[in-house]
Scaffold this motif. Sequence first.
Motif, PDB file in Angstrom:
ATOM      1  N   ALA A  54       0.829  -1.155   0.023  1.00  0.00           N
ATOM      2  CA  ALA A  54      -0.149  -0.180  -0.257  1.00  0.00           C
ATOM      3  C   ALA A  54       0.786   1.406  -0.001  1.00  0.00           C
ATOM      4  N   LEU A  55       1.892   1.217   0.906  1.00  0.00           N
ATOM      5  CA  LEU A  55       2.845   2.336   0.564  1.00  0.00           C
ATOM      6  C   LEU A  55       3.373   2.558  -0.501  1.00  0.00           C
ATOM      7  N   VAL A  56       3.899   1.404  -1.166  1.00  0.00           N
ATOM      8  CA  VAL A  56       4.430   1.572  -2.256  1.00  0.00           C
ATOM      9  C   VAL A  56       3.668   2.165  -3.614  1.00  0.00           C
ATOM     10  N   LEU A  57       2.355   1.553  -3.354  1.00  0.00           N
ATOM     11  CA  LEU A  57       1.288   2.163  -4.351  1.00  0.00           C
ATOM     12  C   LEU A  57       0.806   3.544  -4.193  1.00  0.00           C
TER      13      LEU A  57
END
Length: 98
Positions: A4-7
């Motif tokens: 989610a952080l990467v997205l």
Amino acid sequence: MKSALVLAIALAALMVTFSLQNSQTVQVRFLGWYFEGALVIVLLMSFAIGVLTMYLASLPARFAHRRQLAEYRHQLDTCNRSLDRLRSEAADEKPHQA
């Protein structure tokens, strides 16, 4: 969580790129209202208005679903109380049959 952080970082990078590539000034006229600003701001405002419109359009269905869910919960509680009553009646009758 990590994905989610990467997205989120990828989406933020895309938005920065989008805003840098669409920074030219545009004029918007609507029903006597006049606005001049960056193209990216006009596009994001249009998107936000669309999201708000769809959210408001979905509210009646959401309220109907909540009302239906409350009715189902009430029916489930009624059935559970009836089941408990029947179980206690059956338990009371068992010793009498012996």
